[in-house]
Design an enzyme around this catalytic site. Structure first.
Site, PDB file in Angstrom:
ATOM      1  N   GLU A 109       0.821  -1.211   0.000  1.00 42.25           N
ATOM      2  CA  GLU A 109       0.000   0.000   0.000  1.00 42.25           C
ATOM      3  C   GLU A 109       0.854   1.259   0.000  1.00 42.25           C
ATOM      4  OE1 GLU A 109      -3.230   2.674   0.249  1.00 42.25           O
ATOM      5  OE2 GLU A 109      -2.968   0.647  -0.526  1.00 42.25           O
TER       6      GLU A 109
ATOM      7  N   HIS B 227     -11.955   5.485  -7.945  1.00 41.93           N
ATOM      8  CA  HIS B 227     -10.516   5.703  -7.816  1.00 41.93           C
ATOM      9  C   HIS B 227      -9.765   5.023  -8.958  1.00 41.93           C
ATOM     10  CE1 HIS B 227      -6.866   6.808  -5.873  1.00 41.93           C
ATOM     11  NE2 HIS B 227      -6.532   5.588  -5.505  1.00 41.93           N
TER      12      HIS B 227
END
Length: 361
Positions: free
Chosen positions: A74, A139
């Site tokens: 991430e 997104h």
């Protein structure tokens, strides 16, 4: 002639493609919540590793134990996206300095900056809303949109691929190219919705699904954007089997429709003697279809699934390049050059002298 910012825009396009790939990888290894906060990770600028940092992270987020692999996946994605944001900010500053140049795509650069700000917000909401599919899909689509606009900026700044002279055949080709681009975008939206709802393996056989040509499906649940509420953790998905099957099956039908339009466009490009673009578009489609079939038959292997996302981006860029190549030429600008006053006075004086001479004669 290349315009200022061309090399930076080219580097930004390559970086944005990497960001799209990293985003797909993060999603596919279920690391979207590898860091439960934003923009840091457990309150740190990097993944906590020391005993003291791990203890502090556990105190801050007792329900989210640190998984180093997912957290690093991430954070690397965030680092790359942040670097891309700085590149786009630099392009916007260059555009502001070039604002007096009527041929410079200032609006496009500023639009990219606004888009990347929205992307940052969606990145935050992806975490804070626990992978809510609507936000995650938005997104993902924002990443594809950023990549597309960066390619368009590169083409504008490069000075290459001039617009073709208008003709009746070219008008038809231009219409087909626009329609194909719309179909490709719709298919990418379906792919994003399939991924964010974990419906990629809802059907594991081809060409049938669950051994049937028309399996049990719940389209209302699968595509009801108001059915999924904000708040639950959507990691792994929450839809029942028929809803996921409906999403997956629709994506398959979209693949057939997309293949038809892309192949038709490739054939028309070949007839129009734009054979390089025709071959490029056809190869991108064949690779994408092959990867999609492999995803189903091999139960979504990670490398193939990531490549499928990347090839979707390349197919979109190829279709966008075709549209740019066959675009209508811009209307010619007529420049009015003011003549000096003394020259105008000289012409008036000469005209008056000529009339006087004629009267004397």
């Amino acid at each position: 002639m290349r315009k200022p910012g061309y090399k930076l825009a080219l580097a930004g396009t390559a970086l944005c493609f990497i960001v799209v790939i990293l985003g797909a990888y993060t999603r596919l290894v279920h690391a979207g919540l590898g860091c439960p906060d934003w923009p840091g990770c457990y309150g740190f600028l990097t993944v906590p590793q020391s005993d003291h940092a791990l203890e502090a992270a556990q105190l801050r987020f007792p329900d989210d134990p640190v998984e180093a692999f997912k957290a690093w996946a991430e954070m690397i994605h965030r680092y790359a996206a942040g670097t891309l944001g700085l590149v786009i900010l630099s392009l916007a500053l260059i555009a502001i300095r070039q604002r007096r140049n009527p041929d410079y795509p200032t609006g496009l650069c500023l639009g990219l900056l606004a888009l990347v700000v929205c992307q940052a917000l969606f990145g935050m909401w992806t975490v804070t809303l626990k992978l809510w599919p609507q936000v995650v899909t938005a997104h993902l689509l924002g990443g594809f949109a950023t990549l597309s606009l960066l390619l368009l900026l590169v083409l504008r700044l490069s000075g290459r691929l001039p617009a073709l002279m208008p003709s009746r055949a070219l008008v038809r080709l231009r219409t087909l190219a626009k329609l194909t681009l719309a179909v490709v975008i719709l298919q990418i939206m379906l792919g994003g919705w399939t991924s964010t709802n974990y419906a990629a393996v809802a059907c594991i056989d081809l060409p049938t699904c669950h051994g049937e040509w028309w399996p049990e499906m719940d389209f209302h649940t699968g595509f009801n954007l108001l059915h999924q509420e904000i708040g639950p953790n959507y990691l792994g998905g929450m839809l029942e089997g028929p809803g996921r099957t409906a999403i997956h099956f629709t994506h398959r039908l979209g693949a057939l429709l997309t293949s038809f339009f892309v192949l038709l466009l490739g054939w028309q490009l070949w007839r129009a003697r734009l054979r390089g673009l025709s071959v490029l578009l056809s190869l991108a489609l064949m690779a994408q279809v092959s990867l999609g079939i492999t995803n189903v038959l091999a139960a979504l292997p990670l490398a193939v699934a990531v490549a499928h996302n990347g090839m979707a981006a390349l197919l979109l860029l190829c279709t966008l390049t075709v549209n740019y190549r066959v675009r209508a030429p811009a209307p010619a600008r007529v420049k009015l050059v003011a003549k000096p006053q003394h020259a105008l006075a000289g012409r008036l004086l000469g005209s008056h002298t000529a009339r006087t001479t004629t009267q004397v004669r």
